[in-house]
Every structure is written in structure tokens, then in C-alpha cells.
Design a protein around this motif. Structure first.
Motif, PDB file in Angstrom:
ATOM      1  N   LEU A   1       0.914  -1.142  -0.056  1.00 13.25           N
ATOM      2  CA  LEU A   1      -0.168   0.071   0.058  1.00 13.25           C
ATOM      3  C   LEU A   1       0.814   1.118   0.031  1.00 13.25           C
ATOM      4  O   LEU A   1       0.633   2.123  -0.784  1.00 13.25           O
TER       5      LEU A   1
ATOM      6  N   ALA B   1       1.394   6.707  -6.542  1.00 17.70           N
ATOM      7  CA  ALA B   1       0.176   7.725  -6.723  1.00 17.70           C
ATOM      8  C   ALA B   1       0.667   9.236  -6.535  1.00 17.70           C
ATOM      9  O   ALA B   1       0.293  10.223  -7.116  1.00 17.70           O
TER      10      ALA B   1
ATOM     11  N   THR C   1      -5.298  -4.615  -3.176  1.00 19.98           N
ATOM     12  CA  THR C   1      -4.439  -3.317  -3.513  1.00 19.98           C
ATOM     13  C   THR C   1      -4.070  -3.269  -4.766  1.00 19.98           C
ATOM     14  O   THR C   1      -3.936  -2.012  -5.396  1.00 19.98           O
TER      15      THR C   1
ATOM     16  N   PHE D   1      -4.792  -0.405  -7.592  1.00 14.56           N
ATOM     17  CA  PHE D   1      -3.767   0.276  -8.346  1.00 14.56           C
ATOM     18  C   PHE D   1      -3.833   0.525  -9.718  1.00 14.56           C
ATOM     19  O   PHE D   1      -3.843   1.165 -10.375  1.00 14.56           O
TER      20      PHE D   1
ATOM     21  N   THR E   1      -5.441   7.032  -9.016  1.00 14.99           N
ATOM     22  CA  THR E   1      -4.808   5.619  -8.519  1.00 14.99           C
ATOM     23  C   THR E   1      -4.621   5.648  -6.903  1.00 14.99           C
ATOM     24  O   THR E   1      -4.691   4.508  -6.511  1.00 14.99           O
ATOM     25  N   LEU E   2      -4.570   6.801  -6.393  1.00 11.16           N
ATOM     26  CA  LEU E   2      -4.394   6.858  -4.686  1.00 11.16           C
ATOM     27  C   LEU E   2      -5.757   6.310  -4.194  1.00 11.16           C
ATOM     28  O   LEU E   2      -5.800   5.408  -3.392  1.00 11.16           O
ATOM     29  N   SER E   3      -6.922   6.847  -4.740  1.00  8.64           N
ATOM     30  CA  SER E   3      -8.235   6.605  -4.267  1.00  8.64           C
ATOM     31  C   SER E   3      -8.632   4.968  -4.552  1.00  8.64           C
ATOM     32  O   SER E   3      -9.201   4.117  -3.510  1.00  8.64           O
ATOM     33  N   LYS E   4      -8.431   4.417  -5.782  1.00 11.20           N
ATOM     34  CA  LYS E   4      -8.619   3.202  -5.945  1.00 11.20           C
ATOM     35  C   LYS E   4      -7.619   2.122  -5.046  1.00 11.20           C
ATOM     36  O   LYS E   4      -8.266   0.893  -4.823  1.00 11.20           O
ATOM     37  N   THR E   5      -6.540   2.589  -4.989  1.00  6.33           N
ATOM     38  CA  THR E   5      -5.502   1.754  -4.288  1.00  6.33           C
ATOM     39  C   THR E   5      -6.030   1.451  -2.676  1.00  6.33           C
ATOM     40  O   THR E   5      -6.001   0.312  -2.176  1.00  6.33           O
ATOM     41  N   ILE E   6      -6.284   2.537  -2.142  1.00 10.52           N
ATOM     42  CA  ILE E   6      -6.970   2.594  -0.858  1.00 10.52           C
ATOM     43  C   ILE E   6      -8.263   1.741  -0.718  1.00 10.52           C
ATOM     44  O   ILE E   6      -8.307   0.919   0.089  1.00 10.52           O
TER      45      ILE E   6
ATOM     46  N   PHE F   1      -7.366  -1.859  -0.770  1.00  3.46           N
ATOM     47  CA  PHE F   1      -6.562  -2.204   0.623  1.00  3.46           C
ATOM     48  C   PHE F   1      -7.727  -2.427   1.755  1.00  3.46           C
ATOM     49  O   PHE F   1      -7.666  -3.169   2.591  1.00  3.46           O
TER      50      PHE F   1
END
Lengths: 288, 164
Positions: free
Chosen positions: A17, A24, B53, B57, B74-79, B82
Motif C-alpha cells: 500500500l 500515486a 490493493t 492500483f 490511482t491513490l483512491s482506488k489503491t486505498i 486495501f
């Protein structure tokens, strides 16, 4: 070492993560880098191609050729209207008239809106004219009714437009009868209503006055209609002015792109001035 | 395993296109369901947090490239991937169908609300006042996504997750 391996294997989801979020973060920080912009413009191109296919079907039903012919006629008429309007306003000054002629938009590129997004995640237009048709970043996009926005990204055959109804959009405007200058910015409450900022209480403004793009704008041609004043409220130092926009964004199908960009020297100079004033003034006008 | 991963990635990318061209046109008060999030949740619940996760991404990269907000997507979908991974159902799980369904719903709700919140904190393109921004961008979008997640479960995921 064993502890380190154990730590990595037991926390690898967190590390993954962290790694992805780092990537990102880098993408957010360097989103204006050329190679990333290039990738995004290809994405826009792909998206626009598909959107165009979808919108073509509906356009076919509404007489595509007829619309395009009318758009061309409109662009020719609009160029005349802008020229004549400006000449009339500036007729007292030969110098200004002469400068208008040199600044006059030689031609206006017609384009069709192939994609329109107006939601909480995106607020943009994509038009089917790009660098091959002569579109460049920071050109003004308009309709015969008035200013639509500015080009923010260009691919070969498409361009992304930030509309006036975007929170980050600013444009210098001037009122027609009192010649009062200000910055037009959209506040977000109503689609058709924007606000004119930085108009001091010493200025004269009237309800129903029409607003046009001013000479100070770094991207828009002078004299493009923007809207009309519908409400004037005096506040502490400035007026709070509500402006009804002249373009109906919900019914946009065809637009025109003014084939003129601001003099880079002027932009550079204004940017320098903005940087200097930022350090000395807390309330500074943004570059528009 | 490899084939499975490729299938998930291909499906995710296809869903990104559907999201961009179909679903995002169905905006009500500016908000719309996010089917990419739903698939990330499904993948995370089925295969675990790390995979969730990673799929998040990849989906973020695809959505961002199509939409223009590469980093933020990218950030929101990765989170999202997770968060959904916390509710994964192991293959040898003895959980009942009801328990699995609840885990999936919880994952969908929490992943969606987290993803929308991250996005809303960074983007307010309509310049909405903060309370409305939260209601539309987080509340309403999460509600729509959750409703779509329930429909997706009943139509597609139920068989796969229950027989897992």
C-alpha cells in the motif's frame, strides 16, 4: 536480517500500500511533466474517439451536415460581430482601433463537442479539433452566444476544454457601459450564475449591464460576450456581483475556437507581476 | 493463478471503459455509482488484501489515464482495494452464505466511502460548498455504489463467493 525478512513478510500488504501510494503521490506531484501530459492526452484522444462514435449516432439523427454548415456561417458572422463591436467601442481612439485590427482573430476554428462531463468528479468538455486543426493550449473557446472556456490539453485530433463553470476558471471581464473591469469566476452554486470579483466600491456597475472579455485576458480575445449582471451587492471593500452567463452549457453541441493565443511576452510579464504582488499582497488577483 | 490475474486485469480495464462511457453518464445530482470499485471489492474479498490493493492500483491507473486525474484516481482506488482486503474470505473459509454476503457488503460500503472521501478531499471541480460537496461526492456516490454492489452481488458474485 531474519527479523527484517519476517517484518516484510508479515507486513507486506502495508508495504505494498505504501509503495502504491508513493507512486500515486509521485503521479500527483509530477502531473504537469511533459511525458505524463503526453500519456494523458493519448488517454483523452482514446476517450474522445469512443465518445465521438457514441455522439455521432445522435448527431446523425439531428442532421449533422446542416449543423456544421450553420456553424461555419456562425463563425464567419461571429468574427464580424466581434470586430464591429470592438470597433464601435473603441471608435474614439484610432490607436485602439488600429491595434484591434492587428489583434483581430484571423479565423475561428469550428469544432463539435464530443464529450461533456459535469459531475462532482469531472467538469470538462472535449471537442473534436486538436493540434492538427491548429488548436493550441490556452486558446479561447466560444459560441456565438459567448465565452465557453479555455483549451487546457491538446492531442492530435481532440482538445480538452475547461469551461467557465469550473472552480479553477478565471477570466478578465469588462462591463459595456461603465467600462468597469473585474475577474469573472464561477462560484459553483448555480450552473448559469458566476461572480465578478475585485470590483471596488468606487466603481460604477449597473444591473443588466453586459460583460465582455477584457483586453487583460491572457487567452481570450477582447470583446467576447460573457454574460450580464443580474445582482449587485456592496460589501466591505468590493461589490459582490452576480452574472448570468450567456452560454447555456447544458445545450452545447458546437463551439468555435479562437485561433489566437496571448503574446507569450505579455503572459510572462503578468506572471512575474503576479509573483511579485503575491509576496506583498495577501489578496491578489489570479492570472486569467 | 497467472490466467486468473490476467482475466481480472482485462475485466477491470474493460469495466473502466464502461464506467467512463456508460455509467458516468448516469449522474444524478452529479453523483454516480462506481462499478470499478465494486469489482475491486469483489477481487479483494475473493483473493485477499495484497491482490485487492494491486487490482485497485491497476484500475486507478486505467481510470486516471482515461479520465485525466491519474494520481488521484490511482491513490483512491489503491486505498479502496486495501480497505476491501480486510474483509477477504479465504478459500478454506467455513463462513455461511449470510456471513460471506455481510462481509462483501461491509467491504463494498467501507471501500467506497474511503475512496470517495480521498477523492473528495483532493478534488472539488464543481466548487460546491463543503457540506454539499461531502453529501454529493461522498454520501450520494457511496449510496449509489452500494446499491450497485448489492445488485452485482445478487446477479453475479453470489454464486462465486458462496461456492468459494
Amino acid at each position: 536480517m531474519t527479523k527484517l525478512i519476517k517484518f516484510f513478510s508479515s507486513n507486506n500488504a502495508y508495504l505494498l500500500l505504501l509503495f502504491y501510494c508513493g507512486v500515486a503521490g509521485i503521479l500527483i506531484k509530477y502531473q504537469d511533466v511533459y511525458s505524463l501530459q503526453n500519456l494523458l492526452s493519448r488517454g483523452t484522444e482514446l476517450r474522445a474517439v469512443l465518445s465521438q462514435q457514441i455522439s455521432n449516432i445522435s448527431l446523425y439523427l439531428s442532421l449533422q451536415k446542416e449543423n456544421e454548415k450553420l456553424t461555419l456561417q456562425n463563425s464567419a458572422l461571429l468574427a464580424k460581430v466581434i470586430q464591429q463591436g470592438n470597433t464601435l467601442r473603441e471608435s474614439v481612439s484610432t490607436y485602439h482601433t488600429a491595434s484591434f485590427i492587428t489583434d483581430n482573430p484571423g479565423s475561428i476554428i469550428p469544432a463539435r463537442v464530443v464529450e461533456r462531463r459535469f459531475n462532482t468528479r469531472e467538469n470538462l468538455l472535449i471537442i473534436n479539433a486538436g493540434s492538427k486543426q491548429g488548436i493550441e493550449k490556452d486558446m479561447a473557446v466560444l459560441t456565438p452566444d459567448g465565452l465557453v472556456g479555455r483549451v487546457i490539453q491538446v492531442s492530435n485530433n481532440y482538445a480538452k476544454v475547461m469551461p467557465v463553470i469550473h472552480s479553477e476558471f478565471n477570466v478578465s471581464v469588462v462591463s459595456d457601459s461603465n467600462n468597469t473591469h473585474g475577474i469573472l469566476r464561477w462560484g459553483g452554486n448555480q450552473e448559469q450564475i458566476a461572480q465578478m470579483h475585485y470590483v471596488p466600491l468606487s466603481s460604477s456597475v449597473l444591473v443588466e449591464e453586459k460583460l465582455y472579455t477584457a483586453d487583460f485576458s491572457t487567452f481570450a480575445l477582447r470583446g467576447i460576450p460573457v454574460g450580464k449582471i443580474v445582482k449587485v451587492v456592496p460589501e466591505k471593500r468590493f461589490y459582490r456581483i452576480h452574472v448570468q452567463l450567456s452560454v447555456d452549457f447544458s445545450a452545447l453541441t458546437h463551439v468555435l475556437v479562437a485561433k489566437k493565443i496571448a503574446d507569450p511576452e505579455k503572459v510572462e510579464l503578468m506572471r512575474g507581476a503576479a509573483d511579485n504582488s503575491e509576496s506583498s499582497l495577501q489578496e491578489s488577483t489570479p492570472l486569467n | 493463478m497467472f490466467r486468473n490475474t490476467v482475466t481480472h486485469i482485462v475485466l477491470l480495464i474493460a469495466l473502466c471503459f464502461v464506467q467512463q462511457y456508460v455509467v458516468s453518464r448516469l449522474a444524478i445530482f452529479g453523483a454516480f455509482p462506481d462499478i470499478v470499485t465494486i469489482y475491486i471489492v469483489f477481487a479483494a474479498v475473493r483473493h485477499g488484501q495484497k491482490q485487492g490493493t494491486t487490482y485497485g492500483f491497476i484500475a486507478g491507473l486505467a481510470t486516471g489515464t482515461l479520465g485525466g486525474n491519474l494520481g488521484i484516481e490511482t491513490l483512491s482506488k489503491t486505498i479502496e482495494g486495501f480497505v476491501a482486503g480486510y474483509f477477504d474470505i479465504p478459500e478454506d473459509s467455513h463462513a455461511s452464505a449470510l456471513q460471506k454476503k455481510r462481509r462483501y457488503y461491509k467491504a463494498a460500503f467501507l471501500a467506497s466511502i474511503t475512496g470517495r472521501t480521498v477523492y473528495a478531499l483532493m478534488v472539488n471541480v464543481l466548487s460546491l460548498p463543503i457540506p454539499w460537496h461531502i453529501i454529493y461526492s461522498v454520501g450520494l456516490a457511496t449510496l449509489f455504489t452500494f446499491i450497485a454492489a448489492v445488485l452485482a452481488y445478487q446477479l453475479f458474485f453470489k454464486k462465486i463467493l458462496v461456492n468459494n
